[in-house]
Scaffold this motif. Sequence first.
Motif, PDB file in Angstrom:
ATOM      1  N   UNK A 121       0.904  -1.244   0.002  1.00 25.03           N
ATOM      2  CA  UNK A 121       0.025  -0.046  -0.078  1.00 25.03           C
ATOM      3  C   UNK A 121       0.906   1.486   0.129  1.00 25.03           C
ATOM      4  N   UNK A 122       0.697   2.049  -0.889  1.00 24.28           N
ATOM      5  CA  UNK A 122       1.450   3.323  -1.115  1.00 24.28           C
ATOM      6  C   UNK A 122       0.637   4.710  -0.729  1.00 24.28           C
ATOM      7  N   UNK A 123       1.096   5.515  -0.097  1.00 22.17           N
ATOM      8  CA  UNK A 123       0.369   6.915   0.066  1.00 22.17           C
ATOM      9  C   UNK A 123       1.242   7.727  -0.752  1.00 22.17           C
ATOM     10  N   UNK A 124       0.461   8.666  -1.696  1.00 19.55           N
ATOM     11  CA  UNK A 124       1.285   9.590  -2.293  1.00 19.55           C
ATOM     12  C   UNK A 124       0.746  10.993  -2.120  1.00 19.55           C
ATOM     13  N   UNK A 125       1.474  12.012  -2.089  1.00 22.68           N
ATOM     14  CA  UNK A 125       1.194  13.398  -1.868  1.00 22.68           C
ATOM     15  C   UNK A 125       1.640  14.569  -2.734  1.00 22.68           C
ATOM     16  N   UNK A 126       1.029  15.288  -3.080  1.00 26.63           N
ATOM     17  CA  UNK A 126       1.890  16.547  -3.632  1.00 26.63           C
ATOM     18  C   UNK A 126       1.211  17.816  -3.149  1.00 26.63           C
ATOM     19  N   UNK A 127       2.007  18.912  -2.672  1.00 21.98           N
ATOM     20  CA  UNK A 127       1.207  20.149  -1.963  1.00 21.98           C
ATOM     21  C   UNK A 127       2.094  21.319  -2.858  1.00 21.98           C
TER      22      UNK A 127
END
Length: 375
Positions: A303-309
Amino acid sequence: MKKEKYNTIGILGATGSVGKKAAKTLMEHTDYKLLLGSRDKNKLETMFDVSDSIKEYVQVDINNKVQLEEFCSRCSMVLNCSGPSEIILEKVALACIERGVHYVDVSGGEKLYELLKTKEDIIRSKKLLFIIACGVYPGLTEIYPKYIIKKYFDLVNSLKFYFTTQGKLSFSSAYDYICGILNKVGKGMKYIDRGCITSVDNNKIQECSLPEPAGSRYCYPIINVEFEKMCQNNNIDEAYFYNTFYNKEDIENAMLIIKDSKRLGKDVLAKNMTGQFVGDSSLRDFTMIYMTCEGIKDNSEIEIEGKMLYQGAGNDISGIVGANVIEIIMDTEPNEHGIYYVTDIISVDSFIDKMNNKGIMFYETIKEYEEGEII
């Protein structure tokens, strides 16, 4: 197409927030000659540094066929940042076909795609490349999940994607938002289940907790054609796309647009919405993508969490996305011709690298991985 200093990139709508950001991004990171077009040439000269010899300013009205085709004829590629896209539709694209010029559009969507598909034989015969939906949403909202899938997974079982942005509405954004609701763009309260568009079990708006600065948001599940196509191409078994809102009333009030547009007209309603702040007014503008993805890598569950801010409004990052697409095309000399959504043609690895080089960082976290390693 060779990457040369004297290849001219035309940017239409260069005084708008999207076009201005696209132009400044290309000025900072490339040496391409730019032809900047707007209805107000004086505004162009005030907005940009006139001392830079690689830029030229042109007054051009998109509704003036002669002016528009003259502008396009001076370019090797046109980046269309003008709007509202619902009004512009294929006007700029047709001028590019007429003059034999490559075309990139930060907006577009299913309607433009279908219109241009009827011209694809001509586009291919002239060896032209047309790419649409090259903004933040749609565009980056499909590029980033494809990047994660390609990098981390052999098989994807489930994808949950959350999009959050806040800032003041421009007239073009407001107008396209109104038209999207009236034209029923995207399938609301739907998700993808085994490749099929399916109604969510609970037909209620759910509250969710997202990473800061978004925090608590109301999530509206919607599937648009670009996201659906990306899921199909990557064999995703189950997928949710959530457009998130700071206030539950923002979602409910959207339904009133249909009534208000009939009473006021789309132009007046869009003008009334222009300048309104969307989101939490106590926070600065930002755009955030957050996603979780579950699947298989090397026969193990992962399971991967990805984020761009991005610390800015969605219009700004759309300009950066469009500029990146231009850079990649100029860098790679693509042999493909025809009309494409951005995720069907652009290298997602190259794209994310270029975003990182511009200070827009993407972060992935491995939540579970039972055995083996990810390289």
